[in-house]
Design an enzyme around this catalytic site. Structure first.
Site, PDB file in Angstrom:
ATOM      1  N   HIS A 162      37.649  10.174  24.142  1.00  8.42           N
ATOM      2  CA  HIS A 162      38.351  10.825  23.043  1.00  8.42           C
ATOM      3  C   HIS A 162      39.309   9.837  22.418  1.00  8.42           C
ATOM      4  O   HIS A 162      39.946   9.052  23.106  1.00  8.42           O
ATOM      5  CB  HIS A 162      39.118  12.048  23.541  1.00  8.42           C
ATOM      6  CG  HIS A 162      39.611  12.911  22.420  1.00  8.42           C
ATOM      7  ND1 HIS A 162      38.805  13.824  21.786  1.00  8.42           N
ATOM      8  CD2 HIS A 162      40.796  12.978  21.797  1.00  8.42           C
ATOM      9  CE1 HIS A 162      39.492  14.430  20.837  1.00  8.42           C
ATOM     10  NE2 HIS A 162      40.705  13.931  20.817  1.00  8.42           N
TER      11      HIS A 162
ATOM     12  N   ASP B 136      44.112  25.560  21.112  1.00 10.40           N
ATOM     13  CA  ASP B 136      44.134  24.265  20.423  1.00 10.40           C
ATOM     14  C   ASP B 136      43.479  24.373  19.055  1.00 10.40           C
ATOM     15  O   ASP B 136      43.937  23.771  18.092  1.00 10.40           O
ATOM     16  CB  ASP B 136      43.449  23.175  21.257  1.00 10.40           C
ATOM     17  CG  ASP B 136      43.482  21.839  20.527  1.00 10.40           C
ATOM     18  OD1 ASP B 136      44.589  21.378  20.203  1.00 10.40           O
ATOM     19  OD2 ASP B 136      42.419  21.278  20.232  1.00 10.40           O
TER      20      ASP B 136
ATOM     21  N   SER C  42      46.846  18.846  23.205  1.00  6.65           N
ATOM     22  CA  SER C  42      45.677  19.133  22.371  1.00  6.65           C
ATOM     23  C   SER C  42      44.436  18.442  22.934  1.00  6.65           C
ATOM     24  O   SER C  42      43.387  19.068  23.151  1.00  6.65           O
ATOM     25  CB  SER C  42      45.967  18.646  20.941  1.00  6.65           C
ATOM     26  OG  SER C  42      44.790  18.574  20.197  1.00  6.65           O
TER      27      SER C  42
ATOM     28  N   ARG D 235      48.819  22.272  12.725  1.00  8.21           N
ATOM     29  CA  ARG D 235      49.527  20.982  12.754  1.00  8.21           C
ATOM     30  C   ARG D 235      49.059  20.083  11.626  1.00  8.21           C
ATOM     31  O   ARG D 235      49.842  19.342  11.044  1.00  8.21           O
ATOM     32  CB  ARG D 235      49.284  20.289  14.105  1.00  8.21           C
ATOM     33  CG  ARG D 235      50.029  20.944  15.244  1.00  8.21           C
ATOM     34  CD  ARG D 235      49.567  20.400  16.580  1.00  8.21           C
ATOM     35  NE  ARG D 235      49.748  18.977  16.711  1.00  8.21           N
ATOM     36  CZ  ARG D 235      48.887  18.153  17.324  1.00  8.21           C
ATOM     37  NH1 ARG D 235      47.801  18.629  17.891  1.00  8.21           N
ATOM     38  NH2 ARG D 235      49.124  16.873  17.396  1.00  8.21           N
TER      39      ARG D 235
ATOM     40  N   LYS E  77      41.259  20.372  25.525  1.00  8.99           N
ATOM     41  CA  LYS E  77      39.831  20.377  25.147  1.00  8.99           C
ATOM     42  C   LYS E  77      38.998  19.637  26.181  1.00  8.99           C
ATOM     43  O   LYS E  77      37.938  20.085  26.588  1.00  8.99           O
ATOM     44  CB  LYS E  77      39.633  19.632  23.814  1.00  8.99           C
ATOM     45  CG  LYS E  77      39.970  20.422  22.594  1.00  8.99           C
ATOM     46  CD  LYS E  77      39.463  19.722  21.352  1.00  8.99           C
ATOM     47  CE  LYS E  77      40.224  18.484  20.974  1.00  8.99           C
ATOM     48  NZ  LYS E  77      41.440  18.688  20.220  1.00  8.99           N
TER      49      LYS E  77
HETATM   50  N1  URA Z   1      43.099  14.385  18.658  1.00  7.63           N
HETATM   51  C1  URA Z   1      43.236  15.658  19.125  1.00  7.63           C
HETATM   52  O1  URA Z   1      42.297  16.264  19.615  1.00  7.63           O
HETATM   53  N2  URA Z   1      44.445  16.237  19.041  1.00  7.63           N
HETATM   54  C2  URA Z   1      45.520  15.608  18.524  1.00  7.63           C
HETATM   55  O2  URA Z   1      46.562  16.184  18.488  1.00  7.63           O
HETATM   56  C3  URA Z   1      45.370  14.291  18.034  1.00  7.63           C
HETATM   57  C4  URA Z   1      44.143  13.700  18.119  1.00  7.63           C
END
Ligand code: URA
Length: 436
Positions: free
Chosen positions: A82, A161, A183, A168, A187
Protein backbone atom coordinates in the site's frame (compact mmCIF):
# COMPACT_ATOMS: atom_id res chain seq x y z
CA UNK A 1 -21.48 9.97 24.50
CA UNK A 2 -22.10 13.36 22.90
CA UNK A 3 -20.07 13.92 19.72
CA UNK A 4 -19.66 17.60 20.51
CA UNK A 5 -17.91 16.80 23.81
CA UNK A 6 -15.41 14.54 22.06
CA UNK A 7 -14.78 17.20 19.41
CA UNK A 8 -14.16 19.81 22.10
CA UNK A 9 -11.86 17.52 24.07
CA UNK A 10 -9.72 16.82 21.00
CA UNK A 11 -9.80 20.50 20.03
CA UNK A 12 -8.31 21.28 23.46
CA UNK A 13 -5.58 18.61 23.03
CA UNK A 14 -7.25 16.11 25.36
CA UNK A 15 -7.16 12.34 24.97
CA UNK A 16 -10.10 10.07 24.16
CA UNK A 17 -10.52 6.61 25.65
CA UNK A 18 -10.64 3.54 23.36
CA UNK A 19 -14.34 3.13 24.24
CA UNK A 20 -15.13 6.72 23.22
CA UNK A 21 -13.29 6.30 19.92
CA UNK A 22 -15.04 3.01 19.30
CA UNK A 23 -18.47 4.55 19.98
CA UNK A 24 -17.79 7.60 17.82
CA UNK A 25 -16.67 5.50 14.85
CA UNK A 26 -19.56 3.06 15.22
CA UNK A 27 -22.10 5.90 15.44
CA UNK A 28 -20.66 7.68 12.40
CA UNK A 29 -20.60 4.45 10.36
CA UNK A 30 -24.27 3.85 11.17
CA UNK A 31 -25.18 7.39 10.15
CA UNK A 32 -25.96 8.58 13.69
CA UNK A 33 -23.34 11.33 13.58
CA UNK A 34 -23.47 13.84 10.73
CA UNK A 35 -20.57 14.61 8.37
CA UNK A 36 -20.09 18.09 9.86
CA UNK A 37 -19.35 16.73 13.32
CA UNK A 38 -17.02 14.05 12.00
CA UNK A 39 -15.25 16.70 9.89
CA UNK A 40 -14.73 18.89 12.95
CA UNK A 41 -13.33 15.95 14.93
CA UNK A 42 -11.02 14.99 12.05
CA UNK A 43 -9.76 18.57 11.81
CA UNK A 44 -9.08 18.60 15.55
CA UNK A 45 -6.98 15.43 15.06
CA UNK A 46 -5.06 17.02 12.18
CA UNK A 47 -4.26 20.00 14.41
CA UNK A 48 -3.75 18.27 17.77
CA UNK A 49 -2.58 14.77 16.82
CA UNK A 50 -3.32 11.50 18.61
CA UNK A 51 -1.45 9.44 21.18
CA UNK A 52 -0.28 5.89 20.31
CA UNK A 53 -3.13 4.30 22.32
CA UNK A 54 -5.62 6.57 20.52
CA UNK A 55 -4.19 5.59 17.12
CA UNK A 56 -4.37 1.90 18.06
CA UNK A 57 -7.98 2.34 19.19
CA UNK A 58 -8.94 4.24 16.04
CA UNK A 59 -7.34 1.60 13.81
CA UNK A 60 -9.13 -1.21 15.63
CA UNK A 61 -12.46 0.63 15.63
CA UNK A 62 -12.21 1.22 11.88
CA UNK A 63 -11.05 -2.35 11.23
CA UNK A 64 -13.93 -3.83 13.23
CA UNK A 65 -16.49 -1.49 11.65
CA UNK A 66 -16.68 -4.34 9.12
CA UNK A 67 -15.55 -7.91 8.77
CA UNK A 68 -12.03 -9.28 8.68
CA UNK A 69 -11.52 -11.64 5.77
CA UNK A 70 -10.04 -15.08 6.16
CA UNK A 71 -8.36 -16.64 3.16
CA UNK A 72 -6.36 -19.17 5.14
CA UNK A 73 -8.01 -22.00 3.20
CA UNK A 74 -6.55 -20.70 -0.08
CA UNK A 75 -3.11 -22.01 -1.01
CA UNK A 76 -0.17 -19.61 -0.99
CA UNK A 77 0.77 -16.70 1.23
CA UNK A 78 -1.32 -13.59 0.98
CA UNK A 79 0.64 -10.37 0.56
CA UNK A 80 -0.18 -6.81 -0.31
CA UNK A 81 1.42 -3.41 -0.69
CA UNK A 82 0.00 0.00 0.00
CA UNK A 83 1.22 3.47 -0.80
CA UNK A 84 0.51 6.57 1.25
CA UNK A 85 -0.27 8.38 -1.98
CA UNK A 86 1.48 10.56 -4.47
CA UNK A 87 1.43 11.95 -7.98
CA UNK A 88 1.73 9.45 -10.81
CA UNK A 89 2.02 6.54 -8.37
CA UNK A 90 0.63 3.64 -10.34
CA UNK A 91 2.80 0.86 -8.91
CA UNK A 92 -0.13 -1.27 -7.66
CA UNK A 93 -1.27 -1.89 -11.22
CA UNK A 94 2.12 -3.33 -12.09
CA UNK A 95 3.00 -5.07 -8.85
CA UNK A 96 -0.25 -6.96 -8.20
CA UNK A 97 0.00 -9.01 -11.43
CA UNK A 98 3.75 -9.60 -10.93
CA UNK A 99 3.17 -11.09 -7.47
CA UNK A 100 0.21 -13.20 -8.56
CA UNK A 101 2.21 -14.45 -11.55
CA UNK A 102 4.92 -15.45 -9.06
CA UNK A 103 2.51 -17.69 -7.15
CA UNK A 104 1.49 -15.58 -4.14
CA UNK A 105 -2.02 -14.26 -3.52
CA UNK A 106 -2.80 -10.53 -3.58
CA UNK A 107 -6.18 -9.63 -2.05
CA UNK A 108 -5.86 -5.89 -2.66
CA UNK A 109 -8.33 -3.42 -1.20
CA UNK A 110 -7.50 0.03 -2.49
CA UNK A 111 -8.70 3.59 -2.22
CA UNK A 112 -9.81 6.31 -4.57
CA UNK A 113 -7.94 9.54 -5.25
CA UNK A 114 -7.35 11.50 -2.09
CA UNK A 115 -6.58 15.23 -2.13
CA UNK A 116 -4.02 15.83 -4.87
CA UNK A 117 -3.02 12.15 -5.05
CA UNK A 118 -4.45 9.55 -7.41
CA UNK A 119 -6.15 6.31 -6.33
CA UNK A 120 -5.87 2.79 -7.69
CA UNK A 121 -9.65 2.33 -7.95
CA UNK A 122 -10.12 5.43 -10.11
CA UNK A 123 -7.29 4.27 -12.34
CA UNK A 124 -8.72 0.77 -12.75
CA UNK A 125 -12.15 2.17 -13.54
CA UNK A 126 -10.69 3.92 -16.56
CA UNK A 127 -10.51 0.42 -18.11
CA UNK A 128 -13.98 0.11 -19.68
CA UNK A 129 -16.13 -2.33 -17.70
CA UNK A 130 -13.61 -2.95 -14.90
CA UNK A 131 -15.59 -3.61 -11.75
CA UNK A 132 -13.93 -2.68 -8.45
CA UNK A 133 -17.18 -3.24 -6.54
CA UNK A 134 -17.09 -7.02 -6.33
CA UNK A 135 -19.06 -8.77 -3.63
CA UNK A 136 -16.92 -10.61 -1.11
CA UNK A 137 -17.88 -13.91 -2.74
CA UNK A 138 -16.72 -12.58 -6.14
CA UNK A 139 -13.55 -11.16 -4.56
CA UNK A 140 -12.72 -14.61 -3.20
CA UNK A 141 -13.52 -16.31 -6.51
CA UNK A 142 -11.29 -13.97 -8.52
CA UNK A 143 -8.51 -14.30 -5.95
CA UNK A 144 -8.76 -18.08 -6.02
CA UNK A 145 -8.89 -18.23 -9.82
CA UNK A 146 -6.02 -15.94 -10.73
CA UNK A 147 -4.19 -15.11 -7.49
CA UNK A 148 -5.17 -11.45 -7.37
CA UNK A 149 -8.27 -9.31 -7.03
CA UNK A 150 -8.45 -5.54 -6.75
CA UNK A 151 -11.44 -3.95 -5.08
CA UNK A 152 -12.53 -0.97 -3.01
CA UNK A 153 -13.94 -1.06 0.47
CA UNK A 154 -17.31 -2.68 0.46
CA UNK A 155 -20.09 -2.18 2.95
CA UNK A 156 -18.48 -5.14 4.75
CA UNK A 157 -14.80 -4.15 4.71
CA UNK A 158 -13.72 -1.19 6.85
CA UNK A 159 -16.89 0.77 6.03
CA UNK A 160 -15.82 3.42 8.53
CA UNK A 161 -12.74 4.13 6.44
CA UNK A 162 -14.81 4.29 3.28
CA UNK A 163 -16.95 7.09 4.74
CA UNK A 164 -14.16 8.91 6.54
CA UNK A 165 -11.77 8.70 3.57
CA UNK A 166 -14.31 10.38 1.28
CA UNK A 167 -14.89 13.08 3.89
CA UNK A 168 -11.18 13.74 4.49
CA UNK A 169 -10.60 14.10 0.77
CA UNK A 170 -12.77 17.22 0.64
CA UNK A 171 -12.30 18.73 4.11
CA UNK A 172 -8.53 19.27 4.19
CA UNK A 173 -8.08 16.51 6.75
CA UNK A 174 -5.81 14.10 4.93
CA UNK A 175 -2.42 15.14 6.32
CA UNK A 176 -2.44 13.49 9.71
CA UNK A 177 -0.18 10.51 10.53
CA UNK A 178 -2.83 9.16 12.91
CA UNK A 179 -5.61 9.32 10.33
CA UNK A 180 -3.43 7.96 7.53
CA UNK A 181 -2.25 5.08 9.74
CA UNK A 182 -5.78 4.13 10.83
CA UNK A 183 -7.11 4.44 7.27
CA UNK A 184 -4.44 2.31 5.65
CA UNK A 185 -4.11 -0.30 8.35
CA UNK A 186 -7.86 -0.80 8.89
CA UNK A 187 -8.24 -1.71 5.20
CA UNK A 188 -5.08 -3.78 5.01
CA UNK A 189 -5.64 -5.72 8.23
CA UNK A 190 -9.16 -6.58 7.04
CA UNK A 191 -7.72 -8.29 3.95
CA UNK A 192 -6.60 -11.44 5.70
CA UNK A 193 -2.97 -10.99 4.59
CA UNK A 194 0.20 -12.50 6.03
CA UNK A 195 2.55 -9.71 4.95
CA UNK A 196 2.42 -6.10 3.86
CA UNK A 197 4.88 -3.79 2.11
CA UNK A 198 4.24 -0.11 2.65
CA UNK A 199 5.40 2.60 0.32
CA UNK A 200 5.59 5.74 2.42
CA UNK A 201 6.10 8.75 0.21
CA UNK A 202 8.03 11.84 1.16
CA UNK A 203 8.65 15.11 -0.65
CA UNK A 204 6.73 17.92 -2.31
CA UNK A 205 4.07 15.62 -3.79
CA UNK A 206 3.54 13.51 -0.68
CA UNK A 207 1.27 14.07 2.30
CA UNK A 208 4.39 13.83 4.44
CA UNK A 209 6.62 16.54 2.98
CA UNK A 210 9.47 16.08 5.44
CA UNK A 211 11.43 12.86 5.70
CA UNK A 212 11.15 12.88 9.53
CA UNK A 213 7.35 12.92 9.21
CA UNK A 214 7.44 10.07 6.69
CA UNK A 215 9.70 8.08 9.00
CA UNK A 216 7.36 8.72 11.90
CA UNK A 217 4.37 7.55 9.84
CA UNK A 218 6.29 4.50 8.61
CA UNK A 219 7.15 3.63 12.20
CA UNK A 220 3.47 3.90 13.20
CA UNK A 221 2.33 1.73 10.30
CA UNK A 222 4.96 -0.95 10.88
CA UNK A 223 4.28 -1.01 14.63
CA UNK A 224 0.51 -1.31 14.06
CA UNK A 225 0.93 -4.14 11.53
CA UNK A 226 3.41 -6.08 13.67
CA UNK A 227 1.16 -5.71 16.72
CA UNK A 228 -1.50 -7.48 14.70
CA UNK A 229 0.90 -10.34 13.85
CA UNK A 230 1.77 -9.38 10.26
CA UNK A 231 5.15 -9.21 8.57
CA UNK A 232 5.56 -5.56 7.58
CA UNK A 233 8.23 -3.32 6.09
CA UNK A 234 7.97 0.27 4.94
CA UNK A 235 10.03 1.76 2.13
CA UNK A 236 10.41 5.52 2.36
CA UNK A 237 10.33 6.59 -1.26
CA UNK A 238 10.75 9.90 -2.99
CA UNK A 239 7.86 12.03 -4.16
CA UNK A 240 9.66 15.29 -4.92
CA UNK A 241 8.63 14.75 -8.52
CA UNK A 242 5.92 12.68 -10.18
CA UNK A 243 6.57 8.96 -10.49
CA UNK A 244 6.90 8.00 -14.13
CA UNK A 245 5.75 10.18 -17.00
CA UNK A 246 2.02 10.61 -16.37
CA UNK A 247 -0.62 11.54 -13.79
CA UNK A 248 -4.27 10.95 -14.66
CA UNK A 249 -6.29 7.77 -14.63
CA UNK A 250 -6.26 6.37 -18.17
CA UNK A 251 -2.82 7.82 -18.84
CA UNK A 252 -1.48 5.92 -15.83
CA UNK A 253 -3.10 2.65 -16.85
CA UNK A 254 -1.40 2.96 -20.25
CA UNK A 255 1.95 3.63 -18.57
CA UNK A 256 1.52 0.63 -16.25
CA UNK A 257 0.84 -1.60 -19.24
CA UNK A 258 4.06 -0.27 -20.79
CA UNK A 259 6.00 -1.41 -17.71
CA UNK A 260 4.29 -4.81 -17.74
CA UNK A 261 5.33 -5.09 -21.38
CA UNK A 262 8.98 -4.57 -20.42
CA UNK A 263 9.27 -0.83 -21.10
CA UNK A 264 8.12 2.27 -19.30
CA UNK A 265 10.08 4.94 -17.45
CA UNK A 266 13.10 3.81 -15.43
CA UNK A 267 11.99 5.26 -12.07
CA UNK A 268 8.58 3.60 -12.21
CA UNK A 269 10.00 0.29 -13.33
CA UNK A 270 12.70 0.33 -10.66
CA UNK A 271 10.29 1.14 -7.83
CA UNK A 272 7.88 -1.58 -8.96
CA UNK A 273 10.69 -4.14 -9.00
CA UNK A 274 11.86 -3.09 -5.55
CA UNK A 275 8.41 -3.19 -3.94
CA UNK A 276 7.61 -6.51 -5.63
CA UNK A 277 10.96 -7.90 -4.44
CA UNK A 278 10.06 -7.10 -0.83
CA UNK A 279 6.64 -8.69 -1.25
CA UNK A 280 8.19 -11.90 -2.57
CA UNK A 281 10.65 -11.82 0.31
CA UNK A 282 8.06 -11.22 3.07
CA UNK A 283 5.76 -13.76 1.42
CA UNK A 284 8.62 -16.29 1.68
CA UNK A 285 8.60 -16.96 -2.04
CA UNK A 286 12.32 -16.13 -2.18
CA UNK A 287 15.17 -16.16 0.33
CA UNK A 288 16.55 -12.68 -0.36
CA UNK A 289 15.27 -9.36 -1.65
CA UNK A 290 17.77 -9.57 -4.52
CA UNK A 291 16.24 -12.87 -5.57
CA UNK A 292 12.82 -11.21 -5.41
CA UNK A 293 14.01 -8.43 -7.71
CA UNK A 294 15.30 -10.95 -10.22
CA UNK A 295 12.10 -12.99 -10.07
CA UNK A 296 10.02 -9.85 -10.66
CA UNK A 297 12.14 -8.81 -13.65
CA UNK A 298 11.90 -12.35 -15.08
CA UNK A 299 8.10 -12.37 -14.72
CA UNK A 300 7.94 -9.16 -16.75
CA UNK A 301 10.45 -10.36 -19.35
CA UNK A 302 8.62 -13.66 -19.88
CA UNK A 303 5.28 -11.91 -20.40
CA UNK A 304 3.78 -13.76 -17.39
CA UNK A 305 3.01 -10.55 -15.46
CA UNK A 306 1.25 -8.96 -18.42
CA UNK A 307 -0.72 -12.16 -19.06
CA UNK A 308 -1.75 -12.11 -15.40
CA UNK A 309 -2.93 -8.51 -15.72
CA UNK A 310 -5.03 -9.54 -18.72
CA UNK A 311 -6.54 -12.35 -16.65
CA UNK A 312 -7.39 -10.00 -13.77
CA UNK A 313 -8.98 -7.47 -16.13
CA UNK A 314 -11.07 -10.22 -17.74
CA UNK A 315 -12.21 -11.69 -14.43
CA UNK A 316 -13.22 -8.26 -13.13
CA UNK A 317 -15.28 -7.50 -16.22
CA UNK A 318 -12.86 -5.13 -17.95
CA UNK A 319 -12.14 -4.81 -21.65
CA UNK A 320 -8.99 -6.94 -22.08
CA UNK A 321 -8.31 -5.41 -25.46
CA UNK A 322 -6.81 -2.37 -23.70
CA UNK A 323 -3.98 -4.55 -22.39
CA UNK A 324 -2.78 -5.17 -25.94
CA UNK A 325 -3.82 -1.80 -27.27
CA UNK A 326 -3.88 0.93 -24.60
CA UNK A 327 -4.99 3.43 -27.27
CA UNK A 328 -8.46 2.00 -26.60
CA UNK A 329 -8.47 3.82 -23.26
CA UNK A 330 -10.29 7.14 -23.02
CA UNK A 331 -8.27 9.98 -24.48
CA UNK A 332 -8.73 13.68 -23.86
CA UNK A 333 -9.79 15.74 -26.85
CA UNK A 334 -7.38 18.59 -26.28
CA UNK A 335 -3.89 19.21 -25.01
CA UNK A 336 -1.80 22.17 -24.00
CA UNK A 337 1.97 22.12 -23.73
CA UNK A 338 3.54 24.08 -20.88
CA UNK A 339 6.89 25.46 -22.01
CA UNK A 340 9.82 26.56 -19.93
CA UNK A 341 10.04 30.31 -19.38
CA UNK A 342 13.81 30.13 -18.78
CA UNK A 343 16.94 28.21 -19.65
CA UNK A 344 18.89 26.27 -17.03
CA UNK A 345 18.25 23.13 -15.01
CA UNK A 346 15.18 21.80 -13.22
CA UNK A 347 16.20 22.37 -9.60
CA UNK A 348 12.91 21.44 -7.88
CA UNK A 349 9.31 20.58 -8.71
CA UNK A 350 6.25 21.54 -6.68
CA UNK A 351 4.88 18.08 -7.25
CA UNK A 352 1.65 18.57 -5.25
CA UNK A 353 0.73 21.43 -7.59
CA UNK A 354 0.94 19.04 -10.54
CA UNK A 355 -1.39 16.65 -8.72
CA UNK A 356 -3.81 19.50 -8.03
CA UNK A 357 -3.64 20.50 -11.70
CA UNK A 358 -4.80 17.00 -12.62
CA UNK A 359 -7.67 17.22 -10.10
CA UNK A 360 -8.66 20.66 -11.46
CA UNK A 361 -8.84 19.24 -14.98
CA UNK A 362 -11.32 16.64 -13.67
CA UNK A 363 -8.96 13.75 -12.86
CA UNK A 364 -9.84 13.85 -9.13
CA UNK A 365 -12.60 15.03 -6.82
CA UNK A 366 -13.07 18.30 -4.99
CA UNK A 367 -16.45 17.31 -3.57
CA UNK A 368 -17.45 13.80 -2.54
CA UNK A 369 -20.01 13.48 -5.30
CA UNK A 370 -17.77 14.75 -8.14
CA UNK A 371 -17.45 12.45 -11.15
CA UNK A 372 -13.99 11.69 -12.51
CA UNK A 373 -12.97 12.23 -16.11
CA UNK A 374 -10.72 9.22 -16.80
CA UNK A 375 -9.11 10.76 -19.87
CA UNK A 376 -7.60 13.93 -18.42
CA UNK A 377 -4.25 14.41 -16.74
CA UNK A 378 -0.67 15.47 -17.22
CA UNK A 379 2.29 14.13 -19.11
CA UNK A 380 5.71 15.09 -17.79
CA UNK A 381 8.67 15.78 -20.04
CA UNK A 382 11.35 16.87 -17.57
CA UNK A 383 12.72 15.59 -14.30
CA UNK A 384 14.81 17.17 -11.57
CA UNK A 385 18.36 17.73 -12.85
CA UNK A 386 17.37 17.87 -16.53
CA UNK A 387 18.73 20.72 -18.64
CA UNK A 388 16.08 22.93 -20.27
CA UNK A 389 16.11 25.72 -22.79
CA UNK A 390 13.58 28.51 -22.78
CA UNK A 391 10.58 27.25 -24.77
CA UNK A 392 11.25 23.54 -24.11
CA UNK A 393 8.15 21.54 -23.12
CA UNK A 394 7.97 20.85 -19.36
CA UNK A 395 4.65 19.04 -19.31
CA UNK A 396 1.46 18.63 -21.32
CA UNK A 397 -2.05 19.09 -19.95
CA UNK A 398 -4.63 16.73 -21.44
CA UNK A 399 -8.14 18.11 -21.00
CA UNK A 400 -11.72 17.92 -22.19
CA UNK A 401 -13.13 21.16 -20.86
CA UNK A 402 -11.45 24.54 -20.65
CA UNK A 403 -13.58 25.76 -17.72
CA UNK A 404 -10.66 25.51 -15.32
CA UNK A 405 -7.84 25.23 -17.79
CA UNK A 406 -6.35 28.59 -16.80
CA UNK A 407 -6.08 27.42 -13.18
CA UNK A 408 -4.46 24.12 -14.13
CA UNK A 409 -2.12 25.96 -16.47
CA UNK A 410 -1.02 28.38 -13.75
CA UNK A 411 -0.40 25.48 -11.36
CA UNK A 412 1.71 23.63 -13.92
CA UNK A 413 3.61 26.72 -15.06
CA UNK A 414 4.63 27.63 -11.52
CA UNK A 415 5.48 24.06 -10.45
CA UNK A 416 8.99 24.01 -11.95
CA UNK A 417 11.93 25.83 -10.36
CA UNK A 418 14.61 26.48 -12.95
CA UNK A 419 18.10 27.51 -11.81
CA UNK A 420 21.20 28.33 -13.84
CA UNK A 421 23.30 25.65 -12.09
CA UNK A 422 22.76 21.90 -12.28
CA UNK A 423 21.60 20.62 -8.83
CA UNK A 424 24.48 19.05 -6.90
CA UNK A 425 22.50 15.93 -6.06
CA UNK A 426 19.36 14.26 -7.34
CA UNK A 427 16.68 12.87 -5.01
CA UNK A 428 17.15 9.11 -4.49
CA UNK A 429 14.21 6.92 -5.51
CA UNK A 430 14.29 5.06 -2.18
CA UNK A 431 15.43 6.83 0.98
CA UNK A 432 15.42 3.92 3.40
CA UNK A 433 13.62 0.78 4.54
CA UNK A 434 12.02 0.60 8.00
CA UNK A 435 10.98 -2.52 9.87
CA UNK A 436 13.64 -5.03 8.79
N1 URA B 1 -4.04 5.94 1.68
C1 URA B 1 -5.09 5.54 2.44
O1 URA B 1 -5.64 4.47 2.26
N2 URA B 1 -5.50 6.36 3.43
C2 URA B 1 -4.92 7.54 3.69
O2 URA B 1 -5.34 8.21 4.58
C3 URA B 1 -3.83 7.96 2.88
C4 URA B 1 -3.41 7.13 1.88
Amino acid sequence: MRAVDLIRRKRDSGELTPEEIQQLIAAYTQGDIPDYQMSAWLMAIVLRGMSRPEIAALTEAMLHSGCVLDFSDLAGRKVDKHSTGGVGDKTSLVIAPIIAAGGLKVPMISGRGLGHSGGTLDKLESIPGFNVNLTLAEFRRVLETCGCALIGQTAEIAPADKKIYALRDVTGTVESPALICASIMSKKLAEGIDALVLDVKTGSGAFMKKIEDAENLAGLLVETGKRMGKKVVALITDMNQPLGRTAGNALEVAESIEVLAGGGPADLRELCLELAAWMFFLGERVKTVDEGRKLSADLIASGAARAKFREIVALQGGDVRVVDDPRRLARARQSLVINSAASGYIAAIQCEQLGVASVVLGGGREKKEDAIDPAVGLEFHKRIGDAVKRGDPLCTLHYNSDTRLAEARRLAETAYLIEPEKPKSLPPLIHRVIGV
